[in-house]
Design an enzyme around this catalytic site. Sequence first.
Site, PDB file in Angstrom:
ATOM      1  N   ARG A   4     -19.874  45.623  74.189  1.00 38.59           N
ATOM      2  CA  ARG A   4     -21.304  45.267  74.199  1.00 38.59           C
ATOM      3  C   ARG A   4     -22.190  46.308  73.509  1.00 38.59           C
ATOM      4  NH1 ARG A   4     -19.908  44.079  79.587  1.00 38.59           N
ATOM      5  NH2 ARG A   4     -19.375  41.892  79.897  1.00 38.59           N
ATOM      6  N   LYS A  60     -30.190  44.176  60.541  1.00 35.24           N
ATOM      7  CA  LYS A  60     -29.532  42.869  60.502  1.00 35.24           C
ATOM      8  C   LYS A  60     -28.055  43.052  60.233  1.00 35.24           C
ATOM      9  CE  LYS A  60     -33.146  39.598  59.170  1.00 35.24           C
ATOM     10  NZ  LYS A  60     -33.518  38.564  58.192  1.00 35.24           N
ATOM     11  N   GLU A  96     -32.427  43.170  44.097  1.00 29.77           N
ATOM     12  CA  GLU A  96     -33.162  43.429  45.346  1.00 29.77           C
ATOM     13  C   GLU A  96     -34.255  44.479  45.129  1.00 29.77           C
ATOM     14  OE1 GLU A  96     -32.949  41.930  48.346  1.00 29.77           O
ATOM     15  OE2 GLU A  96     -31.075  40.804  48.192  1.00 29.77           O
ATOM     16  N   LYS A 127     -39.233  48.415  52.857  1.00 34.69           N
ATOM     17  CA  LYS A 127     -38.599  47.529  53.823  1.00 34.69           C
ATOM     18  C   LYS A 127     -38.950  47.944  55.253  1.00 34.69           C
ATOM     19  CE  LYS A 127     -34.511  45.024  55.160  1.00 34.69           C
ATOM     20  NZ  LYS A 127     -33.120  44.659  54.913  1.00 34.69           N
ATOM     21  N   GLU A 173     -46.156  40.683  63.776  1.00 36.77           N
ATOM     22  CA  GLU A 173     -46.500  39.597  62.862  1.00 36.77           C
ATOM     23  C   GLU A 173     -45.222  38.848  62.466  1.00 36.77           C
ATOM     24  OE1 GLU A 173     -48.958  39.393  58.628  1.00 36.77           O
ATOM     25  OE2 GLU A 173     -48.716  41.279  59.710  1.00 36.77           O
ATOM     26  N   ARG A 181     -41.652  39.484  57.990  1.00 35.48           N
ATOM     27  CA  ARG A 181     -40.297  39.800  57.547  1.00 35.48           C
ATOM     28  C   ARG A 181     -39.732  38.738  56.606  1.00 35.48           C
ATOM     29  NH1 ARG A 181     -35.854  42.934  61.092  1.00 35.48           N
ATOM     30  NH2 ARG A 181     -34.153  42.855  59.606  1.00 35.48           N
ATOM     31  N   ASN A 225     -37.169  37.513  52.016  1.00 37.54           N
ATOM     32  CA  ASN A 225     -36.243  36.467  51.592  1.00 37.54           C
ATOM     33  C   ASN A 225     -36.637  35.811  50.273  1.00 37.54           C
ATOM     34  OD1 ASN A 225     -34.352  36.587  53.789  1.00 37.54           O
ATOM     35  ND2 ASN A 225     -35.995  35.774  55.066  1.00 37.54           N
ATOM     36  N   HIS A 263     -34.061  34.062  48.208  1.00 30.57           N
ATOM     37  CA  HIS A 263     -32.814  33.989  48.974  1.00 30.57           C
ATOM     38  C   HIS A 263     -32.447  32.571  49.398  1.00 30.57           C
ATOM     39  CE1 HIS A 263     -33.045  38.297  48.909  1.00 30.57           C
ATOM     40  NE2 HIS A 263     -31.987  38.439  49.677  1.00 30.57           N
ATOM     41  N   HIS A 272     -29.011  31.515  48.214  1.00 33.62           N
ATOM     42  CA  HIS A 272     -27.918  31.203  49.151  1.00 33.62           C
ATOM     43  C   HIS A 272     -27.252  29.872  48.804  1.00 33.62           C
ATOM     44  CE1 HIS A 272     -29.245  33.969  52.728  1.00 33.62           C
ATOM     45  NE2 HIS A 272     -28.737  34.642  51.711  1.00 33.62           N
ATOM     46  N   HIS A 300     -24.298  38.310  45.292  1.00 34.46           N
ATOM     47  CA  HIS A 300     -25.533  38.018  46.017  1.00 34.46           C
ATOM     48  C   HIS A 300     -26.773  38.340  45.162  1.00 34.46           C
ATOM     49  CE1 HIS A 300     -28.362  37.706  49.338  1.00 34.46           C
ATOM     50  NE2 HIS A 300     -28.761  38.941  49.112  1.00 34.46           N
TER      51      HIS A 300
END
Lengths: 359, 359
Positions: free
Chosen positions: B120, B142, B184, B226, B236, B240, B244, B247, B251, B264
């Site tokens: 955990r 992430k 990126e 970032k 807010e 974030r 993207n 993306h 994707h 990517h």
Amino acid sequence: MQKILNVALDNRSYPITIGENLLSQFEHFKLHSGQRVLVVTNDTIAPIYLQDLLDMLEAHGVKTDSVIVPDGEQYKTMETWNQILTALLANNHTRSSILVALGGGVIGDVAGFAASAYQRGIKFIQVPTTLLSQVDSSVGGKTAINHPLGKNMIGAFYQPQSVVIDINCLKTLPQRELSAGLAEVIKYGIIMDSAFFNWLETHIDDLLNLDVDALSYCIYRCCELKAQVVAADETEQDMRAILNLGHTYGHAIEAELGYGNWLHGEAVSVGMLMAAQTAKLLGLLADKDIERIENLLIKAKLPVKRPEQMAIESYIPHMLRDKKVISGKLRLVIPTKIGQVEVMDGIEKSVVLESINNS
Amino acid sequence: MQKILNVALDNRSYPITIGENLLSQFEHFKLHSGQRVLVVTNDTIAPIYLQDLLDMLEAHGVKTDSVIVPDGEQYKTMETWNQILTALLANNHTRSSILVALGGGVIGDVAGFAASAYQRGIKFIQVPTTLLSQVDSSVGGKTAINHPLGKNMIGAFYQPQSVVIDINCLKTLPQRELSAGLAEVIKYGIIMDSAFFNWLETHIDDLLNLDVDALSYCIYRCCELKAQVVAADETEQDMRAILNLGHTYGHAIEAELGYGNWLHGEAVSVGMLMAAQTAKLLGLLADKDIERIENLLIKAKLPVKRPEQMAIESYIPHMLRDKKVISGKLRLVIPTKIGQVEVMDGIEKSVVLESINNS
């Protein structure tokens, strides 16, 4: 009439609602018309409760899907977890979907971990249907799956948005599993509440006979006690460890004999008596307290002798792999009287082996 | 000389250290003698950097194990994740062990998710070795693995205890992957910093030539930008999402053609131009800004045309499965000028299809 316990943890609060016939009462689920839900359950529970629950939710405007996984601790695996995640994806569930875990501790643990991981976290609701899961999984946010090399080794801390405990579900629970749940109930008395232990000594038959008032009080009190422990743990690191009384010994039995052969509560029952033997060997627990614990476990129809087919030496490797191990030293929860335990580090292996031998 | 950026999130703070030759400098890892570490890396990175890192850590009293997983986005799977967890268990790693992720974004994502889930949650240290992971994975917490039905669909938010960015690692990075990282980098300019975009227009060749000062500044600035976005997102919710840009379109390309066939960053490059076309169709972006974006991507040696073999209609199902979809409506990040974007909901499919067609 319902009892509601509000559990406040991590800046979030959620209700545990305990009562009869709650599965048919929409308001306890804290859902809204228009939301999407995936109900996760197993092939034992599904034929009894699933369709009624889906119908009730749909009648209140909730859009439902369901996934049925195999029943049993041996299915608390990465494969089952993946089955739930695949069901979420195959039905195009989004971040705003809610997962409902309908079943015992295995369903709660694996579905809770799936909820924690799907798109990095969606809401979930616990609907525990066994006594064990009602008193154990409702509070604390521990979710997990097993790994071939260890139990509960993969998981997350993740809180539900609500817990719905329908006592009626216990009517279809096998006697053996009811008793297994009582092992965890008795644990709460031993670790922190001698008055509750006394109450159990006089009401154990009421619980076995599914007396509604006795069950409601018992479940509420266990959840309340666990919530106290978990809340205290935010500042006091060792506090939560007391919940593991009997578990380090018990996990060794489960791991060695194969998960599911001995029920978790049965292994904990014997494990608590092994911990009591450890306490006795260390001069910390009176014989009469050991007798009271053993007698109550017997009245709850739980095993009190270690499995004959398991060699004493084979406990140690499992115990050293336990999550409670720090730097290779055994840490055990040791009862010092009814209602009080200590977390002890660095216990000698010889004492551990003798405790097992005496049990 | 190193640059250090302190990232403060969720009541916790961790340092990102950026500089040359950091892999040989123990102090940046925030480890202590006597701790146990599992280093996770891939079969491309291992022959170049693994042994030196292990030797350095052991020389400072850290006890090390390592696990080498296959290199590539196609291995960002549950199987690879399980391989790391199994290595932790097989070596009896406890809750106090620390996981070190040595590699690109795939290693950081899958190892970070393994760290979040092992018992955990155990601590982990990011050592990103590609430009993409240095500017993208170092901030935000992430972690994720892919699922056959969707990219990054399973994971956790989990912060490292420190990030060590050794610019020397870029010397062994293939040109194509360096360019993918620049996609990126350019994204940060488009979404929130026109001055940085201007700087990139004049320094893109320095970056391609691995000029140390240019790289240090560029990586530091991207991490800083970032961190601003992620910190703002605590209050807010939509902020974030701007990360993207490109993306959702990108994707779709990766998912349809198979992860790993288009890198990517390459998919994001074309995806950003598709988003720019969407903005143009909505009357929100000037032609000259689209030209500047396209020209900078070309100078960075990135693709600017959609893959010919992919039918325009096949984008939509992938885009609807994107985590950014809310209640079946497309949500896209749309540039409105260099250094500014908007998150727009409910964009018509016809506009999306035309944006793809124009790219």
